[in-house]
Scaffold this motif. Structure first.
Motif, PDB file in Angstrom:
ATOM      1  N   UNK A 298     -10.143  12.780  36.582  1.00 15.56           N
ATOM      2  CA  UNK A 298      -9.970  14.131  37.114  1.00 15.56           C
ATOM      3  C   UNK A 298     -10.535  15.135  36.111  1.00 15.56           C
ATOM      4  N   UNK A 299     -11.320  16.070  36.639  1.00 16.23           N
ATOM      5  CA  UNK A 299     -11.851  17.123  35.779  1.00 16.23           C
ATOM      6  C   UNK A 299     -11.167  18.431  36.150  1.00 16.23           C
ATOM      7  N   UNK A 300     -10.415  18.941  35.202  1.00 16.63           N
ATOM      8  CA  UNK A 300      -9.688  20.199  35.445  1.00 16.63           C
ATOM      9  C   UNK A 300     -10.616  21.372  35.099  1.00 16.63           C
ATOM     10  N   UNK A 301     -11.065  22.060  36.154  1.00 14.81           N
ATOM     11  CA  UNK A 301     -12.050  23.122  35.919  1.00 14.81           C
ATOM     12  C   UNK A 301     -11.457  24.275  35.125  1.00 14.81           C
ATOM     13  N   UNK A 302     -10.159  24.489  35.279  1.00 18.71           N
ATOM     14  CA  UNK A 302      -9.496  25.578  34.544  1.00 18.71           C
ATOM     15  C   UNK A 302      -9.542  25.335  33.046  1.00 18.71           C
ATOM     16  N   UNK A 303      -9.071  24.141  32.620  1.00 21.10           N
ATOM     17  CA  UNK A 303      -8.952  23.884  31.178  1.00 21.10           C
ATOM     18  C   UNK A 303     -10.184  23.196  30.616  1.00 21.10           C
ATOM     19  N   UNK A 304     -11.073  22.714  31.507  1.00 20.90           N
ATOM     20  CA  UNK A 304     -12.254  21.969  31.048  1.00 20.90           C
ATOM     21  C   UNK A 304     -11.894  20.563  30.610  1.00 20.90           C
ATOM     22  N   UNK A 305     -10.666  20.154  30.903  1.00 18.88           N
ATOM     23  CA  UNK A 305     -10.190  18.835  30.436  1.00 18.88           C
ATOM     24  C   UNK A 305     -10.574  17.756  31.450  1.00 18.88           C
ATOM     25  N   UNK A 306     -10.957  16.580  30.937  1.00 13.83           N
ATOM     26  CA  UNK A 306     -11.288  15.448  31.799  1.00 13.83           C
ATOM     27  C   UNK A 306     -10.359  14.298  31.397  1.00 13.83           C
ATOM     28  N   UNK A 307      -9.679  13.696  32.374  1.00 11.40           N
ATOM     29  CA  UNK A 307      -8.791  12.589  32.008  1.00 11.40           C
ATOM     30  C   UNK A 307      -8.621  11.600  33.161  1.00 11.40           C
ATOM     31  N   UNK A 308      -8.196  10.383  32.815  1.00  6.56           N
ATOM     32  CA  UNK A 308      -7.849   9.389  33.833  1.00  6.56           C
ATOM     33  C   UNK A 308      -6.356   9.560  34.112  1.00  6.56           C
ATOM     34  N   UNK A 309      -6.003   9.931  35.341  1.00  2.20           N
ATOM     35  CA  UNK A 309      -4.575  10.141  35.620  1.00  2.20           C
ATOM     36  C   UNK A 309      -3.758   8.872  35.433  1.00  2.20           C
ATOM     37  N   UNK A 310      -2.506   9.041  35.044  1.00  4.21           N
ATOM     38  CA  UNK A 310      -1.573   7.910  35.006  1.00  4.21           C
ATOM     39  C   UNK A 310      -0.890   7.810  36.374  1.00  4.21           C
ATOM     40  N   UNK A 311      -0.346   6.640  36.638  1.00  2.00           N
ATOM     41  CA  UNK A 311       0.176   6.379  37.985  1.00  2.00           C
ATOM     42  C   UNK A 311       1.660   6.015  37.950  1.00  2.00           C
ATOM     43  N   UNK A 312       2.427   6.691  38.795  1.00  4.97           N
ATOM     44  CA  UNK A 312       3.821   6.289  39.043  1.00  4.97           C
ATOM     45  C   UNK A 312       3.837   5.668  40.434  1.00  4.97           C
ATOM     46  N   UNK A 313       4.397   4.482  40.537  1.00  6.94           N
ATOM     47  CA  UNK A 313       4.342   3.749  41.802  1.00  6.94           C
ATOM     48  C   UNK A 313       5.721   3.359  42.323  1.00  6.94           C
ATOM     49  N   UNK A 314       6.243   4.075  43.322  1.00  4.97           N
ATOM     50  CA  UNK A 314       7.425   3.570  44.036  1.00  4.97           C
ATOM     51  C   UNK A 314       6.949   2.636  45.141  1.00  4.97           C
ATOM     52  N   UNK A 315       7.327   1.367  45.059  1.00  6.14           N
ATOM     53  CA  UNK A 315       6.816   0.357  45.983  1.00  6.14           C
ATOM     54  C   UNK A 315       7.980  -0.362  46.666  1.00  6.14           C
ATOM     55  N   UNK A 316       8.113  -0.115  47.973  1.00  5.81           N
ATOM     56  CA  UNK A 316       9.267  -0.667  48.698  1.00  5.81           C
ATOM     57  C   UNK A 316       8.803  -1.620  49.790  1.00  5.81           C
ATOM     58  N   UNK A 317       9.699  -2.478  50.233  1.00  7.39           N
ATOM     59  CA  UNK A 317       9.417  -3.382  51.343  1.00  7.39           C
ATOM     60  C   UNK A 317      10.129  -2.871  52.590  1.00  7.39           C
ATOM     61  N   UNK A 318       9.377  -2.754  53.708  1.00  5.75           N
ATOM     62  CA  UNK A 318       9.986  -2.227  54.936  1.00  5.75           C
ATOM     63  C   UNK A 318      10.963  -3.238  55.534  1.00  5.75           C
ATOM     64  N   UNK A 319      10.582  -4.525  55.493  1.00  2.00           N
ATOM     65  CA  UNK A 319      11.454  -5.555  56.075  1.00  2.00           C
ATOM     66  C   UNK A 319      12.736  -5.697  55.245  1.00  2.00           C
ATOM     67  N   UNK A 320      12.543  -5.647  53.924  1.00  2.00           N
ATOM     68  CA  UNK A 320      13.685  -5.795  53.024  1.00  2.00           C
ATOM     69  C   UNK A 320      14.629  -4.598  53.152  1.00  2.00           C
ATOM     70  N   UNK A 321      14.058  -3.403  53.286  1.00  2.00           N
ATOM     71  CA  UNK A 321      14.901  -2.213  53.469  1.00  2.00           C
ATOM     72  C   UNK A 321      15.666  -2.348  54.780  1.00  2.00           C
ATOM     73  N   UNK A 322      14.964  -2.810  55.834  1.00  2.00           N
ATOM     74  CA  UNK A 322      15.630  -2.965  57.125  1.00  2.00           C
ATOM     75  C   UNK A 322      16.789  -3.954  57.010  1.00  2.00           C
ATOM     76  N   UNK A 323      16.557  -5.039  56.266  1.00  2.00           N
ATOM     77  CA  UNK A 323      17.624  -6.030  56.098  1.00  2.00           C
ATOM     78  C   UNK A 323      18.825  -5.411  55.368  1.00  2.00           C
ATOM     79  N   UNK A 324      18.545  -4.609  54.358  1.00  2.00           N
ATOM     80  CA  UNK A 324      19.647  -3.964  53.624  1.00  2.00           C
ATOM     81  C   UNK A 324      20.423  -3.020  54.548  1.00  2.00           C
ATOM     82  N   UNK A 325      19.695  -2.255  55.372  1.00  2.00           N
ATOM     83  CA  UNK A 325      20.386  -1.344  56.303  1.00  2.00           C
ATOM     84  C   UNK A 325      21.235  -2.140  57.292  1.00  2.00           C
ATOM     85  N   UNK A 326      20.719  -3.286  57.738  1.00  2.00           N
ATOM     86  CA  UNK A 326      21.488  -4.110  58.687  1.00  2.00           C
ATOM     87  C   UNK A 326      22.746  -4.674  58.031  1.00  2.00           C
ATOM     88  N   UNK A 327      22.575  -5.209  56.822  1.00  2.28           N
ATOM     89  CA  UNK A 327      23.711  -5.806  56.116  1.00  2.28           C
ATOM     90  C   UNK A 327      24.775  -4.737  55.864  1.00  2.28           C
TER      91      UNK A 327
END
Ligand code: GAP
Length: 454
Positions: A298-327
């Protein structure tokens, strides 16, 4: 583990799912295909509601996440870059005597094929191979020629479809970090030991966000996503004493992650992962940049800074969530000397919101009920049911978790009122047909808490 005492068993939930047509064994008429499942009418509606609530929380109610639907089949270089081709493996042991396969790191909990069941290796006839690394990706061939160059993989996670589209989204969605890309879709893993119904299968659906942030904000955003995702399960009715966050120890962390916490639910089998929330650093974008030759930064035009963003990943399972809701929703109680099984699902998740039932099949009641149902269904997922005794029909609606039942009886013809029955309290009130849809909508939107919480 004590909290499971007196609670539902997985077998009870599986039986209800089959009885009421939520989930079936796949290819049942051919004897079934191990650990794959088909979703019937109510299962589809319930899982769709789980996914719709996820979309609502991560896209509709925020302005920093956009949607994506990437292809399941991806360029094979994707899996070299992501590390899946080399590293997405489990240690596998075969038994030459019974032809069963086990995870080498899970032998303690595995069962030998012989009866009475013992651990693999405990019978004198057991003949176990040395462990070998087994890649969990399903391979297939693209196009009519069967050679190595045509080998592609069914994606083992939806995440990589997001990373390879980072540049497209940056350009076309006019977003800048911090921003996220959300995706729901099928993923495939040739799990060595699938099991526990839809908890671990070889084909499943994931609901993933990849949230791109300036590197120095990653820890803060990780914390925020942990709180947001926990809140989602609680707001949809999961009891707080059945939900916890567990931080991975250093030995558990994936090679790309500097911090991961799992949202865990107390299933009948014990505490197990519902969702992983990882701080993936710049691993993914850097690797795809290296392998594709494209700049993923990402190149920030305001600050002139260029960087590779870091990633936060919330990763859920739809089937597993459904099973939890059922239980979590499954409940039984005795009402007037009879056992009642009821799914106490959050109204937003319930497959059907309102059942419209004529008290008896005469005196114009079915016709009036049908007319009311046809008017309601344009606004509210409703079901009309006239077959069998009223008690039986209520039991059926209780078992699919319908929050409100409406009964049309003799008095309806006299004063144009109906009985409204609450699934959880069993309270019944009379209400006018005029304005019924508004009344129901208001009731369905009221804050709801599982009656099992107390
Ligand atoms: N992109 C990161 C990732 O895929 P994961 O922990 O391997 O992380 C995320 O998977 C979620 O996907 C899990 O928390 C679980 O809910 C679901 N999941 C993973 N494997 C599954 C399987 N075999 N069957 C059903 N759901 C699964």
């Amino acid at each position: 583990m004590d909290a499971t005492a007196g609670e539902v068993t997985l077998d009870e939930v599986v039986a209800l799912c089959k009885r009421r047509g939520f989930v079936f064994q796949s290819s049942e008429i051919y004897g079934g295909l191990a650990s794959t499942y088909d979703y019937g009418h109510y299962g589809v509606l319930l899982k769709n509601n789980v996914k719709a609530e996820w979309w609502r929380a991560v896209v509709q109610e925020r302005d920093d996440v956009v949607a994506l639907d990437a292809a399941i089949l991806m360029h094979p270089r994707t899996w070299e870059a992501s590390g899946h081709l080399d590293g997405f493996t489990d240690p596998l042991i075969d038994c030459r005597a019974c032809n069963l396969r086990f995870r080498a790191d899970d032998l303690e909990d595995a069962n030998c094929g012989k009866k009475p069941s013992k651990r693999p290796g405990e019978y004198s006839e057991c003949d176990l191979t040395d462990p070998r690394q087994f890649n969990l990706m399903f391979e297939t061939q693209m196009g009519p020629v069967k050679d190595d160059a045509a080998t592609v993989y069914l994606r083992p996670e939806t995440a990589q479809g997001i990373f390879v589209n980072f540049k497209n989204v940056l350009q076309f969605a006019r977003k800048k970090p911090p921003f996220g890309i959300a995706q729901v879709g099928k993923a495939f893993r040739n799990e060595i030991t699938p099991g526990n119904f839809v908890f671990r299968t070889r084909e499943f659906e994931q609901m993933e966000v990849e949230f791109f942030v300036p590197p120095d904000e990653a820890a803060e955003w990780h914390k925020r996503w942990l709180a947001d995702r926990m809140r989602w399960y609680v707001e949809l009715g999961i009891r707080t004493d059945r939900l916890r966050l567990r931080e991975h120890g250093a030995d558990e962390l994936s090679h790309y992650s500097s911090a991961t916490s799992d949202v865990e639910y107390l299933f009948p089998m014990g505490w197990m992962e519902l969702e992983g929330i990882a701080n993936r650093g710049d691993f993914d974008l850097s690797r795809h940049a290296e392998f594709s030759g494209e700049k993923l930064e990402y190149f920030d035009q305001g600050s002139g800074e260029r960087y590779v963003p870091h990633v936060i990943e919330p990763s859920a399972g739809a089937d597993r969530a459904m099973l939890a809701f059922l239980v979590d929703a499954y409940d039984t109680e005795e009402v007037e000397g009879r056992k009642r099984t009821v799914l106490r699902l959050h109204p937003r998740l319930a497959p059907v919101k309102v059942a419209v039932l004529p008290l008896v099949s005469k005196e114009g009641m079915p016709e009036r009920a049908r007319a009311i149902y046809e008017e309601l269904r344009a606004r509210i997922p409703a079901e009309f049911d006239e077959g069998g005794s009223i008690g039986k029909r209520y039991r059926r609606q209780d078992e699919i978790g319908t929050p409100i039942g409406i009964t049309i009886d003799g008095q309806t013809a006299e004063d144009d009122t109906v009985t409204l029955r609450d699934r959880d309290s069993l309270e019944q009130i009379r209400t006018p047909v005029q304005g019924l849809a508004d009344e129901l909508t208001e009731r369905l939107q009221r804050p709801w808490q599982s009656p099992k919480s107390s």
